[in-house]
Design a protein around this motif. Structure first.
Motif, PDB file in Angstrom:
ATOM      1  N   LYS A 282     122.775 -26.919 -87.177  1.00 26.00           N
ATOM      2  CA  LYS A 282     122.136 -25.961 -86.676  1.00 26.00           C
ATOM      3  C   LYS A 282     121.290 -26.085 -85.361  1.00 26.00           C
ATOM      4  O   LYS A 282     121.169 -25.580 -84.531  1.00 26.00           O
ATOM      5  CB  LYS A 282     121.634 -24.991 -87.670  1.00 26.00           C
ATOM      6  CG  LYS A 282     122.462 -24.570 -88.765  1.00 26.00           C
ATOM      7  CD  LYS A 282     123.391 -23.875 -88.248  1.00 26.00           C
ATOM      8  CE  LYS A 282     124.377 -23.326 -89.462  1.00 26.00           C
ATOM      9  NZ  LYS A 282     125.675 -22.983 -89.056  1.00 26.00           N
ATOM     10  N   LYS A 283     120.565 -27.377 -85.444  1.00 23.92           N
ATOM     11  CA  LYS A 283     119.739 -27.660 -84.201  1.00 23.92           C
ATOM     12  C   LYS A 283     119.744 -29.269 -84.072  1.00 23.92           C
ATOM     13  O   LYS A 283     120.007 -29.988 -85.090  1.00 23.92           O
ATOM     14  CB  LYS A 283     118.285 -27.291 -84.750  1.00 23.92           C
ATOM     15  CG  LYS A 283     117.429 -27.457 -83.923  1.00 23.92           C
ATOM     16  CD  LYS A 283     115.874 -26.608 -84.555  1.00 23.92           C
ATOM     17  CE  LYS A 283     115.319 -27.867 -85.145  1.00 23.92           C
ATOM     18  NZ  LYS A 283     113.969 -27.314 -85.301  1.00 23.92           N
TER      19      LYS A 283
ATOM     20  N   LYS B 107     119.423 -25.868 -79.834  1.00 22.95           N
ATOM     21  CA  LYS B 107     120.384 -24.865 -80.965  1.00 22.95           C
ATOM     22  C   LYS B 107     121.605 -25.148 -80.777  1.00 22.95           C
ATOM     23  O   LYS B 107     122.189 -24.787 -79.546  1.00 22.95           O
ATOM     24  CB  LYS B 107     120.031 -23.412 -80.715  1.00 22.95           C
ATOM     25  CG  LYS B 107     120.760 -22.432 -81.930  1.00 22.95           C
ATOM     26  CD  LYS B 107     120.236 -21.110 -81.814  1.00 22.95           C
ATOM     27  CE  LYS B 107     120.794 -20.263 -82.616  1.00 22.95           C
ATOM     28  NZ  LYS B 107     121.630 -20.601 -83.626  1.00 22.95           N
ATOM     29  N   THR B 108     122.446 -25.590 -81.644  1.00 22.86           N
ATOM     30  CA  THR B 108     124.156 -25.861 -81.677  1.00 22.86           C
ATOM     31  C   THR B 108     124.894 -24.821 -81.651  1.00 22.86           C
ATOM     32  O   THR B 108     124.413 -23.845 -82.299  1.00 22.86           O
ATOM     33  CB  THR B 108     124.248 -27.129 -82.733  1.00 22.86           C
ATOM     34  OG1 THR B 108     124.133 -26.600 -83.622  1.00 22.86           O
ATOM     35  CG2 THR B 108     123.528 -28.524 -82.381  1.00 22.86           C
ATOM     36  N   PHE B 109     126.039 -24.772 -81.347  1.00 25.64           N
ATOM     37  CA  PHE B 109     127.002 -23.720 -81.628  1.00 25.64           C
ATOM     38  C   PHE B 109     128.316 -24.362 -81.997  1.00 25.64           C
ATOM     39  O   PHE B 109     128.748 -25.616 -81.540  1.00 25.64           O
ATOM     40  CB  PHE B 109     127.116 -22.811 -80.422  1.00 25.64           C
ATOM     41  CG  PHE B 109     127.814 -23.583 -79.263  1.00 25.64           C
ATOM     42  CD1 PHE B 109     129.301 -23.210 -78.968  1.00 25.64           C
ATOM     43  CD2 PHE B 109     127.105 -24.186 -78.191  1.00 25.64           C
ATOM     44  CE1 PHE B 109     129.808 -23.824 -77.895  1.00 25.64           C
ATOM     45  CE2 PHE B 109     127.921 -24.734 -76.967  1.00 25.64           C
ATOM     46  CZ  PHE B 109     128.989 -24.717 -77.110  1.00 25.64           C
ATOM     47  N   GLY B 110     129.140 -23.812 -82.749  1.00 27.81           N
ATOM     48  CA  GLY B 110     130.383 -24.352 -83.453  1.00 27.81           C
ATOM     49  C   GLY B 110     130.423 -25.475 -84.123  1.00 27.81           C
ATOM     50  O   GLY B 110     131.336 -26.138 -84.279  1.00 27.81           O
ATOM     51  N   THR B 111     129.207 -25.519 -84.653  1.00 34.19           N
ATOM     52  CA  THR B 111     129.276 -26.938 -85.598  1.00 34.19           C
ATOM     53  C   THR B 111     128.674 -26.675 -86.986  1.00 34.19           C
ATOM     54  O   THR B 111     127.859 -25.811 -87.094  1.00 34.19           O
ATOM     55  CB  THR B 111     128.431 -28.259 -84.734  1.00 34.19           C
ATOM     56  OG1 THR B 111     126.995 -27.798 -84.618  1.00 34.19           O
ATOM     57  CG2 THR B 111     129.191 -28.759 -83.729  1.00 34.19           C
TER      58      THR B 111
ATOM     59  N   LYS C   8     138.166 -27.610 -84.249  1.00 37.66           N
ATOM     60  CA  LYS C   8     136.820 -27.044 -83.536  1.00 37.66           C
ATOM     61  C   LYS C   8     136.983 -27.394 -82.007  1.00 37.66           C
ATOM     62  O   LYS C   8     137.503 -28.519 -81.788  1.00 37.66           O
ATOM     63  CB  LYS C   8     135.611 -27.251 -84.282  1.00 37.66           C
ATOM     64  CG  LYS C   8     135.482 -26.886 -85.627  1.00 37.66           C
ATOM     65  CD  LYS C   8     134.040 -27.219 -86.257  1.00 37.66           C
ATOM     66  CE  LYS C   8     133.992 -26.824 -87.607  1.00 37.66           C
ATOM     67  NZ  LYS C   8     132.863 -27.346 -88.151  1.00 37.66           N
TER      68      LYS C   8
ATOM     69  N   GLN D 265     128.010 -31.796 -79.215  1.00 38.95           N
ATOM     70  CA  GLN D 265     126.766 -30.872 -79.072  1.00 38.95           C
ATOM     71  C   GLN D 265     125.508 -31.646 -78.633  1.00 38.95           C
ATOM     72  O   GLN D 265     124.841 -31.273 -77.774  1.00 38.95           O
ATOM     73  CB  GLN D 265     126.385 -30.046 -80.426  1.00 38.95           C
ATOM     74  CG  GLN D 265     127.520 -28.963 -80.645  1.00 38.95           C
ATOM     75  CD  GLN D 265     127.167 -28.254 -79.512  1.00 38.95           C
ATOM     76  OE1 GLN D 265     126.243 -27.013 -79.463  1.00 38.95           O
ATOM     77  NE2 GLN D 265     128.373 -28.075 -78.703  1.00 38.95           N
TER      78      GLN D 265
END
Length: 84
Positions: free
Chosen positions: A13-14, A6-10, A65, A72
């Motif tokens: 999403k996965k 599960k990605t974050f900051g982009t 970002k 990621q």
């Protein structure tokens, strides 16, 4: 081995990643994000050793970002490496 991250900051999403027993990336699929660019990244890293992918993609930023989809992917592979 198949791994979901599960990605974050982009915008993505996965990330779903397949890796063989020699730590070679065999498939990558992003959910969300810039479809064309992420398809290109996925194809480019297939056949690469996870250490090489981590070295090339870690630290890449997207605009202002703190991370990016390639960064990621590197983070996901670092987790895979820890659990391999």
């Amino acid at each position: 081995m198949t791994y979901s991250y599960k990605t974050f900051g982009t915008c993505s999403k996965k990330i779903d990643i397949e890796i063989d027993e020699n730590e070679i990336v065999t498939a990558v699929k992003f959910t969300g994000g810039c479809h064309g660019n992420l398809q290109g990244i996925s194809k480019l890293v297939c056949g690469m050793h996870i250490d090489d992918v981590i070295a090339k993609l870690s630290g890449i930023k997207c605009g202002f970002k703190a991370t990016s989809c390639p960064d990621q992917l590197a983070a996901a592979l670092k987790e895979v490496k820890e659990n391999f």
